[in-house]
Design a protein around this motif. Structure first.
Motif, PDB file in Angstrom:
ATOM      1  N   VAL A  34      42.179  56.347  48.881  1.00 51.11           N
ATOM      2  CA  VAL A  34      41.297  56.746  47.782  1.00 51.11           C
ATOM      3  C   VAL A  34      40.379  55.584  47.400  1.00 51.11           C
ATOM      4  O   VAL A  34      39.166  55.756  47.191  1.00 51.11           O
ATOM      5  CB  VAL A  34      42.131  57.196  46.561  1.00 51.11           C
ATOM      6  N   ALA A  35      40.948  54.384  47.306  1.00 50.98           N
ATOM      7  CA  ALA A  35      40.153  53.214  46.908  1.00 50.98           C
ATOM      8  C   ALA A  35      39.078  52.894  47.940  1.00 50.98           C
ATOM      9  O   ALA A  35      37.921  52.624  47.589  1.00 50.98           O
ATOM     10  CB  ALA A  35      41.073  52.008  46.722  1.00 50.98           C
TER      11      ALA A  35
ATOM     12  N   THR B  16      36.187  50.345  39.204  1.00 55.53           N
ATOM     13  CA  THR B  16      37.086  51.489  39.316  1.00 55.53           C
ATOM     14  C   THR B  16      38.169  51.228  40.350  1.00 55.53           C
ATOM     15  O   THR B  16      39.344  51.555  40.149  1.00 55.53           O
ATOM     16  CB  THR B  16      36.291  52.745  39.704  1.00 55.53           C
ATOM     17  N   SER B  17      37.785  50.614  41.457  1.00 53.61           N
ATOM     18  CA  SER B  17      38.749  50.291  42.504  1.00 53.61           C
ATOM     19  C   SER B  17      39.783  49.282  42.005  1.00 53.61           C
ATOM     20  O   SER B  17      40.962  49.340  42.378  1.00 53.61           O
ATOM     21  CB  SER B  17      38.017  49.723  43.728  1.00 53.61           C
ATOM     22  N   ALA B  18      39.347  48.356  41.156  1.00 54.98           N
ATOM     23  CA  ALA B  18      40.270  47.373  40.598  1.00 54.98           C
ATOM     24  C   ALA B  18      41.317  48.045  39.711  1.00 54.98           C
ATOM     25  O   ALA B  18      42.474  47.620  39.668  1.00 54.98           O
ATOM     26  CB  ALA B  18      39.502  46.318  39.806  1.00 54.98           C
ATOM     27  N   ILE B  19      40.910  49.091  39.001  1.00 54.92           N
ATOM     28  CA  ILE B  19      41.864  49.839  38.186  1.00 54.92           C
ATOM     29  C   ILE B  19      42.914  50.496  39.079  1.00 54.92           C
ATOM     30  O   ILE B  19      44.110  50.502  38.768  1.00 54.92           O
ATOM     31  CB  ILE B  19      41.125  50.889  37.330  1.00 54.92           C
TER      32      ILE B  19
ATOM     33  N   LEU C 267      39.216  40.810  39.677  1.00 54.31           N
ATOM     34  CA  LEU C 267      38.138  41.731  40.023  1.00 54.31           C
ATOM     35  C   LEU C 267      37.614  42.457  38.793  1.00 54.31           C
ATOM     36  O   LEU C 267      36.396  42.657  38.635  1.00 54.31           O
ATOM     37  CB  LEU C 267      38.633  42.734  41.065  1.00 54.31           C
ATOM     38  N   LEU C 268      38.507  42.862  37.894  1.00 51.27           N
ATOM     39  CA  LEU C 268      38.080  43.506  36.653  1.00 51.27           C
ATOM     40  C   LEU C 268      37.224  42.570  35.803  1.00 51.27           C
ATOM     41  O   LEU C 268      36.213  42.976  35.226  1.00 51.27           O
ATOM     42  CB  LEU C 268      39.308  43.957  35.846  1.00 51.27           C
ATOM     43  N   LYS C 269      37.629  41.322  35.748  1.00 50.36           N
ATOM     44  CA  LYS C 269      36.891  40.340  34.945  1.00 50.36           C
ATOM     45  C   LYS C 269      35.497  40.102  35.516  1.00 50.36           C
ATOM     46  O   LYS C 269      34.507  40.057  34.781  1.00 50.36           O
ATOM     47  CB  LYS C 269      37.672  39.025  34.889  1.00 50.36           C
TER      48      LYS C 269
ATOM     49  N   HIS D 287      30.805  42.829  45.101  1.00 51.35           N
ATOM     50  CA  HIS D 287      32.072  43.161  44.467  1.00 51.35           C
ATOM     51  C   HIS D 287      32.720  44.384  45.101  1.00 51.35           C
ATOM     52  O   HIS D 287      33.948  44.476  45.178  1.00 51.35           O
ATOM     53  CB  HIS D 287      31.856  43.411  42.968  1.00 51.35           C
ATOM     54  N   ASN D 288      31.916  45.341  45.547  1.00 49.63           N
ATOM     55  CA  ASN D 288      32.466  46.542  46.157  1.00 49.63           C
ATOM     56  C   ASN D 288      33.167  46.204  47.468  1.00 49.63           C
ATOM     57  O   ASN D 288      34.270  46.686  47.753  1.00 49.63           O
ATOM     58  CB  ASN D 288      31.355  47.559  46.390  1.00 49.63           C
ATOM     59  N   LEU D 289      32.530  45.373  48.280  1.00 50.47           N
ATOM     60  CA  LEU D 289      33.149  44.935  49.533  1.00 50.47           C
ATOM     61  C   LEU D 289      34.403  44.120  49.254  1.00 50.47           C
ATOM     62  O   LEU D 289      35.419  44.241  49.951  1.00 50.47           O
ATOM     63  CB  LEU D 289      32.150  44.108  50.346  1.00 50.47           C
ATOM     64  N   ARG D 290      34.332  43.296  48.216  1.00 50.22           N
ATOM     65  CA  ARG D 290      35.497  42.474  47.860  1.00 50.22           C
ATOM     66  C   ARG D 290      36.675  43.343  47.425  1.00 50.22           C
ATOM     67  O   ARG D 290      37.827  43.052  47.746  1.00 50.22           O
ATOM     68  CB  ARG D 290      35.127  41.493  46.748  1.00 50.22           C
ATOM     69  N   SER D 291      36.397  44.421  46.707  1.00 44.46           N
ATOM     70  CA  SER D 291      37.480  45.296  46.265  1.00 44.46           C
ATOM     71  C   SER D 291      38.158  45.956  47.464  1.00 44.46           C
ATOM     72  O   SER D 291      39.385  46.073  47.505  1.00 44.46           O
ATOM     73  CB  SER D 291      36.941  46.362  45.304  1.00 44.46           C
ATOM     74  N   ALA D 292      37.346  46.395  48.453  1.00 46.75           N
ATOM     75  CA  ALA D 292      37.925  46.983  49.657  1.00 46.75           C
ATOM     76  C   ALA D 292      38.763  45.954  50.403  1.00 46.75           C
ATOM     77  O   ALA D 292      39.865  46.251  50.890  1.00 46.75           O
ATOM     78  CB  ALA D 292      36.810  47.518  50.558  1.00 46.75           C
ATOM     79  N   TYR D 293      38.256  44.735  50.477  1.00 44.46           N
ATOM     80  CA  TYR D 293      38.987  43.651  51.150  1.00 44.46           C
ATOM     81  C   TYR D 293      40.313  43.363  50.455  1.00 44.46           C
ATOM     82  O   TYR D 293      41.347  43.176  51.109  1.00 44.46           O
ATOM     83  CB  TYR D 293      38.111  42.401  51.181  1.00 44.46           C
TER      84      TYR D 293
END
Length: 283
Positions: A8-9, A43-46, A188-190, A135-141
């Motif tokens: 999902v993430a 959202t991914s961080a959540i 990531l949220l911060k 940040h989006n790529l980082r969240s996936a990583y």
């Protein structure tokens, strides 16, 4: 459930890129779709934080009610998971070096203000490509890295449980993994919330703007705002006070390109006294 949460993430990351590109030319987005990237990552961080809570909950349950473990099958799954997630992390790292964000927006020129990025004529749409932190790529990583880390901890715990009888290591490693994943989620949220809430840019960027403007002639900046509007992209609003006012284009041309300021609003105010009068007044 574990793999489903990551699917999902990662799907959310793909959707974010697709949405940002499809609506890149939509003029309803004042500063373009750069912040969609940060919103997707937030959202991914959540989701990542929720995954950490599930890990901690399940580990605590295993401490209170230990369950028999099929060590051989569990080891096989953990090793396969480590290989797949390791390969995914390497792929995302490689793609990170090629990532570009497409940012479109449209502005008109008005007296005293300049809303156009470098090298663009007023009244024409334009596109920017910047390679900065995504940040989006980082969240996936971080999601695949969390999975890989979980696999490493699982392998260590399963080997200890199978050959040394230390079955308590299974839930313990789950707790350790949950703490690390929670820390990544918090970071990531911060970082993404700073972008979403228009927190001002770092001091070095603001100082570079001030130095570039005030380093020429008698220019002085009376008011300065710089904030992020996407990966490696910033907007700036500043008021310049000078004895010899020039057109906004002159001051915009002084802004260093490496700062990624793609949108600028510049007000120019002339002093009411001449330089010689100012000297007499100070004396």
């Amino acid at each position: 459930m574990h793999m489903g949460s990551h699917a999902v993430a990662l799907g959310l990351s793909v959707f974010t890129y697709g949405y940002a590109r499809r609506h890149a030319g939509d003029r309803r987005f004042t500063f373009g779709t750069g912040k969609v990237n940060a919103l997707g990552a937030y959202t991914s961080a959540i989701v990542l934080a929720g995954f950490a809570l599930v890990m901690a909950w399940e580990s605590a349950a295993r401490f209170l009610a230990p369950m028999p473990i099929a060590f051989d099958w569990a080891l096989l799954v953990a090793v396969v998971g480590l290989v797949v997630n390791g390969a995914s992390a390497l792929l995302l790292t490689a793609r990170g070096g090629e990532a570009h964000d497409h940012h479109h927006h449209h502005h008109d020129h008005s007296a005293g203000h300049d809303h156009r990025p470098h090298g663009q004529e007023a009244g024409h749409p334009h596109e920017h490509h910047h390679h900065h932190e995504d940040h989006n790529l980082r969240s996936a990583y971080l999601h695949v890295l969390a999975d890989a880390l979980t696999s490493v901890f699982a392998i260590a715990a399963l080997l200890a449980g199978k050959y040394a009888g230390a079955v308590w290591l299974d839930p313990l490693m789950g707790v350790v993994g949950a703490v690390l994943v929670a820390r990544w989620a918090w970071f990531l949220l911060k970082e993404t919330s700073r972008v979403l809430l228009d927190r001002r840019a770092d001091a070095d960027i603001r100082d570079s703007v001030r130095t570039a403007i005030e380093g020429v002639g008698d220019n002085r900046i009376a008011d300065l705002h710089v904030w992020s509007i996407g990966p490696g992209m910033h907007a700036a609003a500043l008021s310049v006070v000078t004895h010899r006012p020039r057109a906004p284009e002159h001051y915009r041309a002084l802004l260093p390109d490496h700062l990624g300021i793609v949108h600028s609003t510049i007000e120019v105010h002339g002093c009411r006294e001449t330089p010689s009068e100012a000297i007499v007044r100070r004396v």
